[in-house]
Design a protein around this motif. Structure first.
Motif, PDB file in Angstrom:
ATOM      1  N   TYR A 186       0.804  -1.220   0.000  1.00 33.84           N
ATOM      2  CA  TYR A 186       0.000   0.000   0.000  1.00 33.84           C
ATOM      3  C   TYR A 186       0.837   1.270   0.000  1.00 33.84           C
ATOM      4  O   TYR A 186       0.289   2.363  -0.167  1.00 33.84           O
ATOM      5  N   ASP A 187       2.152   1.159   0.212  1.00 34.31           N
ATOM      6  CA  ASP A 187       2.974   2.381   0.223  1.00 34.31           C
ATOM      7  C   ASP A 187       4.047   2.380  -0.870  1.00 34.31           C
ATOM      8  O   ASP A 187       5.060   3.048  -0.771  1.00 34.31           O
ATOM      9  N   ARG A 188       3.787   1.643  -1.952  1.00 33.87           N
ATOM     10  CA  ARG A 188       4.709   1.637  -3.087  1.00 33.87           C
ATOM     11  C   ARG A 188       4.481   2.900  -3.923  1.00 33.87           C
ATOM     12  O   ARG A 188       3.877   2.875  -4.981  1.00 33.87           O
ATOM     13  N   LEU A 189       4.946   4.032  -3.445  1.00 31.93           N
ATOM     14  CA  LEU A 189       4.683   5.329  -4.068  1.00 31.93           C
ATOM     15  C   LEU A 189       5.792   5.756  -5.010  1.00 31.93           C
ATOM     16  O   LEU A 189       5.775   6.869  -5.516  1.00 31.93           O
ATOM     17  N   SER A 190       6.771   4.896  -5.233  1.00 32.79           N
ATOM     18  CA  SER A 190       7.917   5.232  -6.053  1.00 32.79           C
ATOM     19  C   SER A 190       8.679   6.389  -5.399  1.00 32.79           C
ATOM     20  O   SER A 190       8.813   6.435  -4.182  1.00 32.79           O
ATOM     21  N   ARG A 191       9.140   7.351  -6.187  1.00 35.95           N
ATOM     22  CA  ARG A 191       9.949   8.437  -5.632  1.00 35.95           C
ATOM     23  C   ARG A 191       9.118   9.310  -4.697  1.00 35.95           C
ATOM     24  O   ARG A 191       8.005   9.705  -5.012  1.00 35.95           O
ATOM     25  N   ARG A 192       9.646   9.598  -3.517  1.00 38.51           N
ATOM     26  CA  ARG A 192       8.981  10.468  -2.560  1.00 38.51           C
ATOM     27  C   ARG A 192      10.045  11.178  -1.737  1.00 38.51           C
ATOM     28  O   ARG A 192      11.223  10.769  -1.750  1.00 38.51           O
ATOM     29  N   PRO A 193       9.715  12.222  -0.988  1.00 35.47           N
ATOM     30  CA  PRO A 193      10.732  12.938  -0.199  1.00 35.47           C
ATOM     31  C   PRO A 193      11.130  12.133   1.035  1.00 35.47           C
ATOM     32  O   PRO A 193      10.528  12.265   2.103  1.00 35.47           O
ATOM     33  N   TRP A 194      12.158  11.316   0.882  1.00 38.01           N
ATOM     34  CA  TRP A 194      12.550  10.419   1.966  1.00 38.01           C
ATOM     35  C   TRP A 194      13.062  11.149   3.215  1.00 38.01           C
ATOM     36  O   TRP A 194      12.919  10.622   4.326  1.00 38.01           O
TER      37      TRP A 194
END
Length: 343
Positions: free
Chosen positions: A207-215
């Protein structure tokens, strides 16, 4: 930058473990999202529901929990109903009975805020989960206003999903949120975003496979969790409740002040909604901000909370662990002056 991003992304499972411990659940039941709105939307869109299936909501749901279901109603023909709960309810049993009255043979989901954003009223979600399961339905909770305010054990609540935002009472950065999905429900709840290898994930990670995000934002969530654990969640809850209970008990004695929040500890914690008779909510908010340096949120009639038949019109005051009794006294002094006609 790419290398540092990869390093921070590599900490996500450690953060997931800490978040799971904070919620009282297993890491494989936790997805790291961006906010409660995303979690609520994922649940509403991810369940297989048929035309005519019913979803029962509370009266004062935030739009982030109401609108995803209304969208499903427009698109797929499900039916969204609302339980008729008083403002404020007199007891948790009153809330439970209102939901019991709304359940039918077509009810598939009971969706409700653990603590509503309008009045700060707590819902007996543990009892509602039992009610839902007894009727063959599931219980999905919007916990945006609880994480970091009170010590939670989501497993003990027995709910099927629990969506929460971390930038409120947990004091994490905006753009951080969590979604609990019980193991038993994961095979029935589809992801909303599909990217590389989502199909390989056999638990809540899908459910959190959002690809690129502000890590870096996600990494800061770890610090917020650590900070509250260092203080002690029971201590935070005790402080929050003490400040708010004192505010409500004293405000109740001020002429022209009308409370929308119960002082029953089963129904409230750190938020208090109140009104001053004949003073519009926006005007009250601005006077408190400009003249007394007190920041509150106004709550008023309108399209945002159309289901409330009682017409909440006032301000919401939140008292967290970093607030003081001196600040509460300032709020009370300002209300007494305004109630006495000093404007």
């Amino acid at each position: 930058p790419n290398e540092n991003s990869a390093i921070l992304q590599g900490r996500s499972d450690l953060i997931r473990q800490k978040a799971a411990q904070f919620l009282g659940v297993s890491p494989d039941e936790v997805a790291i999202l961006r906010n409660a709105t995303e979690g609520n939307s994922l649940v509403a869109r991810g369940l297989d529901l048929a035309r005519g299936d019913e979803v029962l909501l509370g009266y004062l749901e935030h739009d982030s929990n109401r609108q995803p279901w209304l969208l499903r109603a427009k698109r797929d023909g499900i039916v969204v109903k609302e339980a008729e709960v008083g403002t404020p309810p007199k007891s948790p049993d009153e809330v439970l009975k209102a939901f019991e009255a709304g359940v039918t043979g077509r009810t598939r989901v009971i969706g409700v805020a653990h603590c509503d954003t309008v009045t700060g009223t707590f819902t007996p979600v543990k009892e509602l989960a039992k009610l839902a399961h007894g009727k063959g339905a599931i219980c999905c909770v919007d916990g945006a206003q609880t994480l970091g305010m009170v010590a939670l054990n989501v497993r003990d609540l027995g709910v099927d999903t629990y969506a929460t935002t971390c930038h409120k009472w947990l004091c994490a950065p905006a753009g951080t949120g969590l979604l609990y999905v019980s193991r038993e429900l994961q095979d029935r709840l589809w992801p909303n975003i599909a990217t590389e290898d989502w199909w390989a994930q056999k638990d809540a990670r899908k459910y959190d496979r959002l690809s690129r995000r502000p890590w870096p934002v996600v990494a800061a969530l770890e610090d917020a969790l650590d900070f509250q654990e260092a203080i002690g969640r029971p201590r935070i809850e005790q402080r929050v409740r003490s400040l708010a209970a004192y505010l409500r008990s004293q405000a109740a004695a001020i002429p022209r002040v009308r409370l929308y929040t119960s002082n029953d500890p089963r129904l409230s914690a750190g938020m208090t909604s109140l009104a001053l008779d004949n003073v519009p909510s926006q005007a009250l908010r601005e006077v408190l901000r400009v003249r007394y340096d007190i920041y509150t949120a106004d709550r008023r009639r309108g399209d945002r909370y159309p289901a409330d038949p009682h017409g909440v019109e006032g301000i919401r005051i939140s008292t967290h662990f970093y607030n003081s009794f001196e600040q509460v006294e300032n709020v009370l002094a300002a209300l007494r002056e305004l109630a006495g006609g000093k404007t």
